[in-house]
Design an enzyme around this catalytic site. Structure first.
Site, mmCIF file in Angstrom:
data_model
loop_
_atom_site.group_PDB
_atom_site.id
_atom_site.type_symbol
_atom_site.label_atom_id
_atom_site.label_comp_id
_atom_site.label_asym_id
_atom_site.label_seq_id
_atom_site.Cartn_x
_atom_site.Cartn_y
_atom_site.Cartn_z
ATOM 1 N N GLY A 1 57.723 65.996 64.767
ATOM 2 C CA GLY A 1 56.308 66.371 64.619
ATOM 3 C C GLY A 1 55.520 65.341 63.833
ATOM 4 N N ALA A 2 55.703 64.062 64.202
ATOM 5 C CA ALA A 2 55.122 62.998 63.362
ATOM 6 C C ALA A 2 53.944 62.273 64.013
ATOM 7 C CB ALA A 2 56.204 62.003 62.961
ATOM 8 N N ARG B 1 50.970 63.092 63.719
ATOM 9 C CA ARG B 1 49.838 63.143 62.784
ATOM 10 C C ARG B 1 50.301 63.755 61.450
ATOM 11 N NH1 ARG B 1 46.607 68.480 65.176
ATOM 12 N NH2 ARG B 1 47.711 69.936 63.828
ATOM 13 N N ASN C 1 60.058 69.272 72.474
ATOM 14 C CA ASN C 1 59.774 70.508 71.752
ATOM 15 C C ASN C 1 60.941 70.780 70.791
ATOM 16 O OD1 ASN C 1 59.290 73.048 70.821
ATOM 17 N ND2 ASN C 1 59.136 74.019 72.840
ATOM 18 N N SER D 1 58.026 74.536 51.753
ATOM 19 C CA SER D 1 56.670 74.737 51.247
ATOM 20 C C SER D 1 56.774 75.536 49.956
ATOM 21 C CB SER D 1 55.851 75.544 52.260
ATOM 22 O OG SER D 1 54.665 76.049 51.658
ATOM 23 N N TYR E 1 55.597 82.554 58.013
ATOM 24 C CA TYR E 1 55.654 81.153 57.552
ATOM 25 C C TYR E 1 56.514 81.040 56.287
ATOM 26 C CZ TYR E 1 53.821 76.527 56.194
ATOM 27 O OH TYR E 1 53.696 75.196 55.837
ATOM 28 N N ALA F 1 58.876 83.028 55.248
ATOM 29 C CA ALA F 1 60.291 83.262 55.575
ATOM 30 C C ALA F 1 60.902 82.026 56.224
ATOM 31 C CB ALA F 1 60.414 84.477 56.497
ATOM 32 N N LYS G 1 60.014 78.974 55.752
ATOM 33 C CA LYS G 1 60.131 77.887 54.768
ATOM 34 C C LYS G 1 61.208 78.193 53.724
ATOM 35 C CE LYS G 1 57.161 75.152 56.631
ATOM 36 N NZ LYS G 1 57.661 73.919 57.260
ATOM 37 N N ILE H 1 48.270 70.516 50.810
ATOM 38 C CA ILE H 1 48.110 69.123 51.228
ATOM 39 C C ILE H 1 46.992 69.054 52.263
ATOM 40 C CG2 ILE H 1 49.305 67.090 52.162
ATOM 41 C CD1 ILE H 1 50.599 68.196 49.562
HETATM 42 P P1 NAI Z 1 50.041 69.232 61.245
HETATM 43 O O1 NAI Z 1 49.710 70.436 62.017
HETATM 44 O O2 NAI Z 1 48.965 68.265 60.891
HETATM 45 O O3 NAI Z 1 51.217 68.418 61.979
HETATM 46 C C1 NAI Z 1 52.340 69.057 62.505
HETATM 47 C C2 NAI Z 1 52.841 68.270 63.690
HETATM 48 O O4 NAI Z 1 53.967 68.974 64.253
HETATM 49 C C3 NAI Z 1 51.808 68.127 64.815
HETATM 50 O O5 NAI Z 1 51.747 66.797 65.246
HETATM 51 C C4 NAI Z 1 52.329 69.063 65.892
HETATM 52 O O6 NAI Z 1 51.982 68.664 67.215
HETATM 53 C C5 NAI Z 1 53.833 68.973 65.653
HETATM 54 N N1 NAI Z 1 54.547 70.106 66.249
HETATM 55 C C6 NAI Z 1 54.178 71.420 66.226
HETATM 56 N N2 NAI Z 1 55.067 72.144 66.915
HETATM 57 C C7 NAI Z 1 56.016 71.293 67.375
HETATM 58 C C8 NAI Z 1 57.183 71.441 68.153
HETATM 59 N N3 NAI Z 1 57.561 72.638 68.629
HETATM 60 N N4 NAI Z 1 57.916 70.347 68.445
HETATM 61 C C9 NAI Z 1 57.548 69.130 67.993
HETATM 62 N N5 NAI Z 1 56.451 68.920 67.260
HETATM 63 C C10 NAI Z 1 55.693 69.991 66.947
HETATM 64 O O7 NAI Z 1 50.803 69.759 59.940
HETATM 65 P P2 NAI Z 1 51.057 69.067 58.513
HETATM 66 O O8 NAI Z 1 50.089 69.630 57.556
HETATM 67 O O9 NAI Z 1 51.194 67.604 58.654
HETATM 68 O O10 NAI Z 1 52.475 69.722 58.156
HETATM 69 C C11 NAI Z 1 53.720 69.061 58.357
HETATM 70 C C12 NAI Z 1 54.822 69.930 57.774
HETATM 71 O O11 NAI Z 1 54.580 70.149 56.379
HETATM 72 C C13 NAI Z 1 54.918 71.315 58.418
HETATM 73 O O12 NAI Z 1 56.270 71.710 58.510
HETATM 74 C C14 NAI Z 1 54.182 72.200 57.419
HETATM 75 O O13 NAI Z 1 54.592 73.530 57.493
HETATM 76 C C15 NAI Z 1 54.583 71.535 56.101
HETATM 77 N N6 NAI Z 1 53.680 71.843 55.006
HETATM 78 C C16 NAI Z 1 52.357 71.512 55.054
HETATM 79 C C17 NAI Z 1 51.523 71.812 53.986
HETATM 80 C C18 NAI Z 1 50.080 71.480 53.989
HETATM 81 O O14 NAI Z 1 49.393 71.885 53.021
HETATM 82 N N7 NAI Z 1 49.550 70.758 54.955
HETATM 83 C C19 NAI Z 1 52.043 72.502 52.803
HETATM 84 C C20 NAI Z 1 53.454 72.783 52.851
HETATM 85 C C21 NAI Z 1 54.229 72.457 53.917
#
Ligand code: NAI
Length: 248
Positions: free
Chosen positions: A13-14, A16, A64, A143, A156, A158, A160, A189
């Site tokens: 999921g990188a 973005r 996925n 998280s 969410y 659960a 994490k 974040i």
């Molecule tokens: P984001 O939504 O900006 O990026 C998540 C990425 O994962 C996206 O590119 C999306 O397309 C991809 N993705 C979603 N479902 C997928 C799947 N089934 N297979 C492959 N890729 C998939 O989220 P963000 O904020 O960058 O979060 C990244 C991680 O950090 C997540 O696990 C989130 O729960 C965790 N996190 C984020 C926090 C925040 O405040 N933004 C706080 C704590 C944890």
């Protein structure tokens, strides 16, 4: 010389957000980067180009993370292409918030499958490779709410919390093979995931943070670099909070 010269990092999921920041950070220390996302669209291609510009090998794969068979297939492809998998970052995640009694079974299943089962899928596929290499670093993105809980996020939270149990069990099962497993627990974040929240909600959050600001994806990427590199060679089964002191 970089901290990760010659290593291969696989980040889910990188395209973005936090995952992208981690990819760029690890690449800036010499790691070759394989990353996955649901689609390798223009956005993901731009991420791939930004990583390549740092002078390492980089490739985005459409996969996925919630799908067991797809995960095994993509890991095999990545291993063939890159020759090793030294660092695995289980970052892919979604939210589908709602209060407990209003939460649907679909909301529960989607979040648990994408956030937690995905990490099982990738560890299951990568651990044999790391065992043969006699080393590896696995980082699960948890998280703060996985530790503290959060009203409106039972699914969410659960998922994490599950990431923590999964990392600790992995650390115990594979420690004798030189494989470490840890979690990062980010707080608030600023990414596209949290951009959906209103200004008011974001300001309320900021008041609860001793450092009085939301974190940046780079703040989290710095912790990931520590856990990915030999700087943390004696750190395993731990949860490092990156939350400006929000959770202590
Ligand atoms: P984001 O939504 O900006 O990026 C998540 C990425 O994962 C996206 O590119 C999306 O397309 C991809 N993705 C979603 N479902 C997928 C799947 N089934 N297979 C492959 N890729 C998939 O989220 P963000 O904020 O960058 O979060 C990244 C991680 O950090 C997540 O696990 C989130 O729960 C965790 N996190 C984020 C926090 C925040 O405040 N933004 C706080 C704590 C944890």
């Amino acid at each position: 010389m970089g901290l990760l010269d010659g290593k291969t990092a696989l980040i889910t999921g990188a395209a973005r957000g936090i995952g992208k920041a981690i990819a760029l950070k690890l690449a800036s220390e010499g790691a070759n980067i394989a990353f996955t996302d649901l689609n390798i669209d223009e956005n993901a291609q731009a991420t791939e180009s930004e990583i390549l510009a740092l002078g390492v090998k980089a490739k985005g794969y459409a996969s996925n993370a919630a799908n067991f068979d797809e995960t095994h297939k993509v890991v095999e492809e990545i291993h063939k292409e890159f020759g090793s998998i030294d660092i695995l970052v289980n970052n892919a995640g979604i939210t589908k918030d709602g209060l407990m009694l209003r939460m649907t079974e679909q909301q529960w299943d989607a979040v648990l499958t994408v956030n937690l089962k995905s990490a099982f899928n990738f560890i299951h596929a990568c651990a044999p490779i790391m065992m043969r290499q006699r080393g590896g670093s696995i980082i699960n993105m948890s998280s703060v709410v996985g530790v503290s809980g959060n009203a409106g996020q039972c699914n969410y939270s659960a998922s994490k919390a599950g990431m923590i149990g999964l990392a600790k069990s992995t650390a115990k099962e594979f420690g004798s093979r030189g494989i470490r497993a840890n979690c990062i627990a980010p707080g608030f974040i600023i990414t596209e995931m949290t951009a959906q929240l209103s200004e008011e909600v974001r300001n309320e959050w900021a008041k609860t943070i001793p450092l009085r600001r939301g974190g940046t994806p780079e703040d989290v990427a710095n912790v990931a670099l520590f856990l990915a590199s030999d700087m943390s060679s004696y750190v395993s089964g731990q949860v490092i909070h990156c939350c400006g002191g929000m959770n202590m």
